[in-house]
Write an enzyme that holds these catalytic residues in place. Sequence first.
Site, PDB file in Angstrom:
ATOM      1  N   TYR A   1      -3.931  -3.832  12.249  1.00  0.00           N
ATOM      2  CA  TYR A   1      -4.343  -2.422  12.258  1.00  0.00           C
ATOM      3  C   TYR A   1      -5.803  -2.291  12.721  1.00  0.00           C
ATOM      4  O   TYR A   1      -6.121  -1.485  13.606  1.00  0.00           O
ATOM      5  CB  TYR A   1      -4.164  -1.844  10.857  1.00  0.00           C
ATOM      6  CG  TYR A   1      -4.434  -0.362  10.749  1.00  0.00           C
ATOM      7  CD1 TYR A   1      -3.456   0.564  11.095  1.00  0.00           C
ATOM      8  CD2 TYR A   1      -5.664   0.106  10.301  1.00  0.00           C
ATOM      9  CE1 TYR A   1      -3.700   1.929  10.996  1.00  0.00           C
ATOM     10  CE2 TYR A   1      -5.918   1.458  10.197  1.00  0.00           C
ATOM     11  CZ  TYR A   1      -4.933   2.378  10.543  1.00  0.00           C
ATOM     12  OH  TYR A   1      -5.190   3.727  10.440  1.00  0.00           O
TER      13      TYR A   1
ATOM     14  N   SER B   1      -9.765   5.669  13.356  1.00  0.00           N
ATOM     15  CA  SER B   1      -9.865   5.379  11.919  1.00  0.00           C
ATOM     16  C   SER B   1     -11.266   4.858  11.637  1.00  0.00           C
ATOM     17  O   SER B   1     -11.932   4.322  12.532  1.00  0.00           O
ATOM     18  CB  SER B   1      -8.836   4.304  11.548  1.00  0.00           C
ATOM     19  OG  SER B   1      -9.155   3.720  10.294  1.00  0.00           O
TER      20      SER B   1
HETATM   21  C1  BGC Z   1      -5.660   3.846   6.929  1.00  0.00           C
HETATM   22  C2  BGC Z   1      -5.470   4.170   5.472  1.00  0.00           C
HETATM   23  C3  BGC Z   1      -6.756   3.911   4.705  1.00  0.00           C
HETATM   24  C4  BGC Z   1      -7.965   4.525   5.382  1.00  0.00           C
HETATM   25  C5  BGC Z   1      -9.280   4.130   4.714  1.00  0.00           C
HETATM   26  C6  BGC Z   1      -6.856   4.585   7.457  1.00  0.00           C
HETATM   27  O1  BGC Z   1      -7.028   4.355   8.816  1.00  0.00           O
HETATM   28  O2  BGC Z   1      -4.481   4.200   7.662  1.00  0.00           O
HETATM   29  O3  BGC Z   1      -4.411   3.402   4.936  1.00  0.00           O
HETATM   30  O4  BGC Z   1      -6.640   4.438   3.400  1.00  0.00           O
HETATM   31  O5  BGC Z   1      -8.000   4.144   6.742  1.00  0.00           O
HETATM   32  O6  BGC Z   1      -9.359   2.762   4.440  1.00  0.00           O
END
Ligand code: BGC
Length: 267
Positions: free
Chosen positions: A165, A152
């Site tokens: 996260y 991410s």
């Molecule tokens: C998340 C999303 C988010 C995106 C940008 C991703 O890794 O799961 O919820 O919109 O990152 O912030």
Amino acid sequence: MQWLGLDHRSALVTGASSGIGRAIAEELGRCGVAVGVNYYSGRDEADAVVGAIEAQGGRAVALGGDVAKPEDCRAMVEAVAARFGRLDILVANAGIQRDAAFTELTLADWRRVIDTNLTGAFLCAQEAVRRFRAQPPPPESKARGNIIFINSVHQVIPWAGHVNYAASKGGMKLLMESLAQEVAHEKIRVNAIAPGAIKTPINRPAWSEESALRELLELIPYGRIGEPEDVARAAAWLASDHSDYVVGATLFIDGGMTLYPSFREGG
Ligand code: BGC
């Protein structure tokens, strides 16, 4: 999609019953890859993905399992090998969010996110590497095996209200790079994709309402939200020999989200 030369390979895609995982499974299926479509709770959705792949002449199987459990990861890798003869590609995609302000975040939600996003990626990759070593090298591929972590932008962008996260994704960055360094000499390629805001169920609140979407677009210089296919096409390329010299890399697919967009007119 024959030009990628992926036919006759087989893959396991975790978290493939929806969102980015689903698009990757379908894209690989279109490229001729036989796909293990992992799901956690979405059996019907996974069956639909398998149906979509088969409808285009591809091969796929739905595989239930919790990536946070070693025995499930082992069983899924074995199932792909038993069904399709071998495992060539792992896409470690399964991921969840359990968001809360820092002092409200429960230990259970901290653990569940780390277990799924980070430990799950570790466990699946471990089983995949064991499998790559145990089987004969693939006849028509330069690499002996290929692992793609779906990370991410939050492997680098701190994210208030989402520390579990962000910690899982920051951890995944060095998991990926350290593993890539460790197994590259065996011709096992390990890379990652770091998507930005992609329109999937995980971030529905960020795009389903017009005002939220407007705020989100402020963070994306390219001016649109991503689609799962934007990520899927890159995953197919990373899984193919066309990217054979790409090792330990993270491909950001984020419409420029990591370019500090608020600095365009400041600083
Ligand atoms: C998340 C999303 C988010 C995106 C940008 C991703 O890794 O799961 O919820 O919109 O990152 O912030």
